[in-house]
Motif scaffolding. Sequence first.
Motif, PDB file in Angstrom:
ATOM      1  N   LEU A 183      -7.775  99.537 -46.469  1.00 47.49           N
ATOM      2  CA  LEU A 183      -6.628 100.358 -46.057  1.00 47.49           C
ATOM      3  C   LEU A 183      -6.954 101.228 -44.849  1.00 47.49           C
ATOM      4  O   LEU A 183      -6.061 101.577 -44.074  1.00 47.49           O
ATOM      5  N   LYS A 236      -1.735 107.765 -47.936  1.00 47.38           N
ATOM      6  CA  LYS A 236      -2.721 107.294 -46.967  1.00 47.38           C
ATOM      7  C   LYS A 236      -2.206 107.365 -45.530  1.00 47.38           C
ATOM      8  O   LYS A 236      -2.946 107.090 -44.585  1.00 47.38           O
ATOM      9  N   LEU A 289       0.110 105.453 -44.246  1.00 45.82           N
ATOM     10  CA  LEU A 289       0.425 104.124 -43.726  1.00 45.82           C
ATOM     11  C   LEU A 289       1.928 103.898 -43.613  1.00 45.82           C
ATOM     12  O   LEU A 289       2.388 103.153 -42.741  1.00 45.82           O
ATOM     13  N   ILE A 293       2.127  95.907 -44.730  1.00 42.03           N
ATOM     14  CA  ILE A 293       1.017  96.638 -45.353  1.00 42.03           C
ATOM     15  C   ILE A 293       0.499  95.863 -46.561  1.00 42.03           C
ATOM     16  O   ILE A 293      -0.711  95.686 -46.739  1.00 42.03           O
ATOM     17  N   ARG A 294       1.432  95.400 -47.396  1.00 38.53           N
ATOM     18  CA  ARG A 294       1.042  94.646 -48.594  1.00 38.53           C
ATOM     19  C   ARG A 294       0.280  93.386 -48.220  1.00 38.53           C
ATOM     20  O   ARG A 294      -0.736  93.041 -48.837  1.00 38.53           O
ATOM     21  N   TYR A 326       0.650 104.473 -50.403  1.00 39.21           N
ATOM     22  CA  TYR A 326       0.678 104.220 -48.963  1.00 39.21           C
ATOM     23  C   TYR A 326       1.206 105.433 -48.206  1.00 39.21           C
ATOM     24  O   TYR A 326       0.779 105.707 -47.082  1.00 39.21           O
TER      25      TYR A 326
END
Length: 263
Positions: free
Chosen positions: A61, A24, A26, A51-52, A21
């Motif tokens: 994503l 990415k 995020l 996020i999860r 993450y």
Amino acid sequence: MLTISELASYAGVTVRAVRHYHAKGLLPEPERDHSGYRRYGAGAVVELIKIRTLAEAGVPLAYVRELLRADVKEFTAAIADIDEQLRQEILERMRHRENIARLTTGGNLALPSELIEFLDQLRALGVDERIVQIERDGWIPLCAHSPERVPEWVARKRQQIADPQFVDFYRILGQALDQTNDDQQLAELADKLAPYLSRLADERGDDYLNDVDVAPSFAKLMDALAFDAAPPARRLIELLKKRGWTGWTKLERVDSRVRKASS
């Protein structure tokens, strides 16, 4: 402050997922402290759980960052769009499963279900399996070339095989495949087949036999497939040409002048 392991544990993910993450973009990646470790605040746990949750719900994503920043209206609209995308993907996968289920054998590859049923009808009528295979192989490029015409053509074929005379035509073709080196027997079959074709055409019209209206060049391709698979078929058509008929895919009468020239 939390280590990356503690953060992952509280959020219910793996350390590897946390790093993914980060990569990415995020989840913000904190600076290292004086001891060389990254430390996370309590807010990172909440952010990571969000996020999860989105990821486990099937949200790509690529959309997660947008959703994390969205207000209620934007979030609702984005979720609706994602849901529609997922619905389309599910329908596509269901179509794939249906197609795979139809491929019970490699022999039916690239054929629609109505055509597979037609080939099974030929078998049930006692048509030689070699003729069925030639018919099948001819339909493969035809289906790829003009898929929108296939239902129409198959319906016409089914109408034809309801006629016992036309089924006899298939059976005569099957007999020809056994005459590998016997030109005399092929000639006898041609003598039998030519008047039979003429009678069918006179009774029902030439279009009854010339039922797959494709370009001549494409018909030649399909003929070549048949002749490569069954060489006696090529010789049979040559003999038929002298008797007033030509073509395998597109059966057509031969002009009398052409017949004289080929004799």
